[in-house]
Design a protein around this motif. Sequence first.
Motif, PDB file in Angstrom:
ATOM      1  N   LYS A  78       0.860  -1.187   0.000  1.00 38.95           N
ATOM      2  CA  LYS A  78       0.000   0.000   0.000  1.00 38.95           C
ATOM      3  C   LYS A  78       0.895   1.235   0.000  1.00 38.95           C
ATOM      4  CE  LYS A  78      -3.527   2.304   2.861  1.00 38.95           C
ATOM      5  NZ  LYS A  78      -2.804   3.497   3.330  1.00 38.95           N
ATOM      6  N   LEU A  79       0.596   2.179  -0.879  1.00 36.01           N
ATOM      7  CA  LEU A  79       1.434   3.368  -1.023  1.00 36.01           C
ATOM      8  C   LEU A  79       0.662   4.625  -0.640  1.00 36.01           C
ATOM      9  CD1 LEU A  79       3.138   2.607  -4.469  1.00 36.01           C
ATOM     10  CD2 LEU A  79       4.065   2.196  -2.187  1.00 36.01           C
ATOM     11  N   ASP A  80       1.229   5.408   0.264  1.00 33.20           N
ATOM     12  CA  ASP A  80       0.725   6.746   0.582  1.00 33.20           C
ATOM     13  C   ASP A  80       1.801   7.751   0.186  1.00 33.20           C
ATOM     14  OD1 ASP A  80      -1.890   6.336   1.753  1.00 33.20           O
ATOM     15  OD2 ASP A  80      -0.853   5.378   3.431  1.00 33.20           O
ATOM     16  N   TYR A  81       1.370   8.994  -0.022  1.00 33.44           N
ATOM     17  CA  TYR A  81       2.294  10.031  -0.483  1.00 33.44           C
ATOM     18  C   TYR A  81       2.217  11.249   0.428  1.00 33.44           C
ATOM     19  CZ  TYR A  81       2.319   7.162  -4.675  1.00 33.44           C
ATOM     20  OH  TYR A  81       2.439   6.108  -5.545  1.00 33.44           O
ATOM     21  N   SER A  82       3.369  11.744   0.829  1.00 32.33           N
ATOM     22  CA  SER A  82       3.454  12.956   1.632  1.00 32.33           C
ATOM     23  C   SER A  82       4.331  13.958   0.877  1.00 32.33           C
ATOM     24  CB  SER A  82       4.066  12.629   3.002  1.00 32.33           C
ATOM     25  OG  SER A  82       4.216  13.802   3.768  1.00 32.33           O
ATOM     26  N   PHE A  83       3.728  15.057   0.441  1.00 31.34           N
ATOM     27  CA  PHE A  83       4.450  16.065  -0.339  1.00 31.34           C
ATOM     28  C   PHE A  83       5.074  17.111   0.573  1.00 31.34           C
ATOM     29  CE2 PHE A  83       1.772  14.225  -3.561  1.00 31.34           C
ATOM     30  CZ  PHE A  83       2.495  14.368  -4.740  1.00 31.34           C
ATOM     31  N   ASP A  84       6.307  17.500   0.252  1.00 25.75           N
ATOM     32  CA  ASP A  84       6.979  18.555   1.005  1.00 25.75           C
ATOM     33  C   ASP A  84       6.210  19.872   0.940  1.00 25.75           C
ATOM     34  OD1 ASP A  84       9.048  17.102   2.007  1.00 25.75           O
ATOM     35  OD2 ASP A  84      10.646  18.211   1.008  1.00 25.75           O
ATOM     36  N   GLY A  85       5.587  20.159  -0.203  1.00 26.44           N
ATOM     37  CA  GLY A  85       4.929  21.451  -0.376  1.00 26.44           C
ATOM     38  C   GLY A  85       5.809  22.398  -1.164  1.00 26.44           C
ATOM     39  N   PRO A  86       5.623  23.721  -0.992  1.00 31.99           N
ATOM     40  CA  PRO A  86       6.327  24.694  -1.836  1.00 31.99           C
ATOM     41  C   PRO A  86       7.838  24.746  -1.626  1.00 31.99           C
ATOM     42  CG  PRO A  86       5.047  25.799  -0.122  1.00 31.99           C
ATOM     43  CD  PRO A  86       4.655  24.358  -0.096  1.00 31.99           C
ATOM     44  N   ARG A  87       8.342  24.204  -0.519  1.00 34.63           N
ATOM     45  CA  ARG A  87       9.796  24.207  -0.287  1.00 34.63           C
ATOM     46  C   ARG A  87      10.205  22.857   0.286  1.00 34.63           C
ATOM     47  NH1 ARG A  87      10.730  27.570   5.283  1.00 34.63           N
ATOM     48  NH2 ARG A  87       9.100  26.547   6.458  1.00 34.63           N
ATOM     49  N   LEU A  89      11.683  20.336   2.733  1.00 33.23           N
ATOM     50  CA  LEU A  89      11.722  20.411   4.197  1.00 33.23           C
ATOM     51  C   LEU A  89      12.939  19.739   4.810  1.00 33.23           C
ATOM     52  CD1 LEU A  89       7.952  19.638   4.876  1.00 33.23           C
ATOM     53  CD2 LEU A  89       9.078  21.865   5.024  1.00 33.23           C
ATOM     54  N   GLY A  90      13.769  19.106   3.977  1.00 32.62           N
ATOM     55  CA  GLY A  90      14.883  18.317   4.512  1.00 32.62           C
ATOM     56  C   GLY A  90      14.381  16.950   4.932  1.00 32.62           C
ATOM     57  N   GLY A  92      14.477  15.340   7.767  1.00 33.60           N
ATOM     58  CA  GLY A  92      13.749  15.322   9.029  1.00 33.60           C
ATOM     59  C   GLY A  92      12.379  15.966   8.912  1.00 33.60           C
ATOM     60  N   GLY A  93      12.330  17.123   8.251  1.00 35.02           N
ATOM     61  CA  GLY A  93      11.068  17.828   8.071  1.00 35.02           C
ATOM     62  C   GLY A  93      10.070  17.023   7.253  1.00 35.02           C
ATOM     63  N   ALA A  94      10.573  16.269   6.286  1.00 33.31           N
ATOM     64  CA  ALA A  94       9.703  15.433   5.452  1.00 33.31           C
ATOM     65  C   ALA A  94       9.050  14.337   6.286  1.00 33.31           C
ATOM     66  CB  ALA A  94      10.503  14.824   4.304  1.00 33.31           C
ATOM     67  N   ILE A  95       9.817  13.743   7.206  1.00 34.78           N
ATOM     68  CA  ILE A  95       9.250  12.710   8.074  1.00 34.78           C
ATOM     69  C   ILE A  95       8.233  13.317   9.036  1.00 34.78           C
ATOM     70  CG2 ILE A  95       9.767  11.040   9.903  1.00 34.78           C
ATOM     71  CD1 ILE A  95      12.504  10.656   8.465  1.00 34.78           C
ATOM     72  N   LYS A  96       8.550  14.486   9.593  1.00 34.25           N
ATOM     73  CA  LYS A  96       7.616  15.170  10.499  1.00 34.25           C
ATOM     74  C   LYS A  96       6.274  15.371   9.798  1.00 34.25           C
ATOM     75  CE  LYS A  96       6.241  17.868  13.974  1.00 34.25           C
ATOM     76  NZ  LYS A  96       6.112  17.453  15.380  1.00 34.25           N
ATOM     77  N   ARG A  97       6.308  15.811   8.550  1.00 32.74           N
ATOM     78  CA  ARG A  97       5.067  16.063   7.816  1.00 32.74           C
ATOM     79  C   ARG A  97       4.297  14.761   7.570  1.00 32.74           C
ATOM     80  NH1 ARG A  97       3.290  19.864   2.885  1.00 32.74           N
ATOM     81  NH2 ARG A  97       3.829  21.405   4.443  1.00 32.74           N
ATOM     82  N   ALA A  98       5.010  13.647   7.394  1.00 35.99           N
ATOM     83  CA  ALA A  98       4.372  12.369   7.064  1.00 35.99           C
ATOM     84  C   ALA A  98       3.862  11.604   8.279  1.00 35.99           C
ATOM     85  CB  ALA A  98       5.364  11.498   6.289  1.00 35.99           C
ATOM     86  N   SER A 185       9.499  17.506  19.296  1.00 36.63           N
ATOM     87  CA  SER A 185      10.063  18.830  19.599  1.00 36.63           C
ATOM     88  C   SER A 185      10.276  19.697  18.360  1.00 36.63           C
ATOM     89  CB  SER A 185      11.400  18.678  20.348  1.00 36.63           C
ATOM     90  OG  SER A 185      12.335  17.967  19.544  1.00 36.63           O
ATOM     91  N   TYR A 186       9.987  19.147  17.188  1.00 33.91           N
ATOM     92  CA  TYR A 186      10.168  19.911  15.946  1.00 33.91           C
ATOM     93  C   TYR A 186       8.827  20.456  15.471  1.00 33.91           C
ATOM     94  CZ  TYR A 186      14.723  17.640  15.902  1.00 33.91           C
ATOM     95  OH  TYR A 186      15.982  17.208  16.243  1.00 33.91           O
ATOM     96  N   ALA A 187       8.847  21.681  14.965  1.00 32.86           N
ATOM     97  CA  ALA A 187       7.617  22.335  14.512  1.00 32.86           C
ATOM     98  C   ALA A 187       7.189  21.793  13.152  1.00 32.86           C
ATOM     99  CB  ALA A 187       7.843  23.844  14.419  1.00 32.86           C
ATOM    100  N   ALA A 188       5.894  21.848  12.895  1.00 32.14           N
ATOM    101  CA  ALA A 188       5.386  21.486  11.564  1.00 32.14           C
ATOM    102  C   ALA A 188       5.991  22.447  10.540  1.00 32.14           C
ATOM    103  CB  ALA A 188       3.870  21.591  11.555  1.00 32.14           C
ATOM    104  N   ASP A 189       6.374  21.904   9.390  1.00 35.38           N
ATOM    105  CA  ASP A 189       6.988  22.680   8.293  1.00 35.38           C
ATOM    106  C   ASP A 189       8.359  23.262   8.645  1.00 35.38           C
ATOM    107  OD1 ASP A 189       4.929  22.149   6.509  1.00 35.38           O
ATOM    108  OD2 ASP A 189       3.765  23.886   7.142  1.00 35.38           O
ATOM    109  N   GLN A 190       8.950  22.793   9.746  1.00 36.56           N
ATOM    110  CA  GLN A 190      10.332  23.181  10.065  1.00 36.56           C
ATOM    111  C   GLN A 190      11.277  22.432   9.130  1.00 36.56           C
ATOM    112  OE1 GLN A 190      11.298  22.721  14.222  1.00 36.56           O
ATOM    113  NE2 GLN A 190      13.514  22.819  13.879  1.00 36.56           N
ATOM    114  N   ILE A 191      12.297  23.133   8.638  1.00 34.90           N
ATOM    115  CA  ILE A 191      13.291  22.501   7.763  1.00 34.90           C
ATOM    116  C   ILE A 191      14.422  21.950   8.640  1.00 34.90           C
ATOM    117  CG2 ILE A 191      14.963  22.883   5.913  1.00 34.90           C
ATOM    118  CD1 ILE A 191      13.141  25.191   4.939  1.00 34.90           C
ATOM    119  N   PHE A 192      14.596  20.631   8.632  1.00 37.52           N
ATOM    120  CA  PHE A 192      15.702  20.049   9.398  1.00 37.52           C
ATOM    121  C   PHE A 192      16.069  18.693   8.802  1.00 37.52           C
ATOM    122  CE2 PHE A 192      11.847  18.615  11.448  1.00 37.52           C
ATOM    123  CZ  PHE A 192      12.102  17.342  11.926  1.00 37.52           C
TER     124      PHE A 192
END
Length: 237
Positions: A78-87, A89-90, A92-98, A185-192
């Motif tokens: 099963k495949l799900d997709y999590s997009f970084d968005g306009p920038r 995210l690095g 770490g940030g990509a995993i936070k979003r997903a 401890s990381y904010a949503a959409d934080q680049i890390f």
Amino acid sequence: MNSLEKIPVAILAGGLATRLRPITEKIPKSLVPVAGRPFLAHQLEMLHARGIRHAVLCIGYLGEMIQRDFGGEKFGIKLDYSFDGPRLLGTGGAIKRALPMLGEEFFVLYGDSYLPIAYQPIADFFHRSGKPGLMTVFRNEGKFDASNVVFGDGEIKVYDKKQKSPDMRYIDYGLSMFKASVFDSYAADQIFDLAEVMGKLVREKQLAGYEVPERFYEIGSPAGLAELETLLNSKSP
């Protein structure tokens, strides 16, 4: 023991893949052809053969092409997709979003890594360790890339991709495992970067280490791509 069918894999496939240009000027790295098929096809088949049934693709650069070609399920995964968005995210940030798609615990695999190893023993060791993070390591001795890890007693003692030392005999193999709480401890959409997360866990003595005996394969460079092509062609019927 937890079944791998219940543990998703986050595949970090959002990078620009500049080292593979001009191939990646028009397609993302996951779709680069290897042994006659997109790299992601080989990666997903390998994961399915080892018991994985759910993958979340963290995508950015030309990611829509991956979603178009692979859809919601492929090779029994099963495949799900999590997009970084306009920038971007690095890693770490990509995993936070997903995280909403990943749940309480999950593997993390780089989008250019082909790691034909047993995944269940790694999950079992992660659960036994009681730590919130795990890094797989390979005793590299500087052979395949610059070694960047000091490892011993099932724990990562030092991890640094910039400051190298002679006692670094191991290298980050490319597969890790985390509890979602590590990213609280990381904010949503934080680049890390994921390396930042791992460095923090090392300082807190909270990053387990699991030694893998087999070497890794990757398509992050033209040399790595050629090497994997040879391996996969040798396995073809």
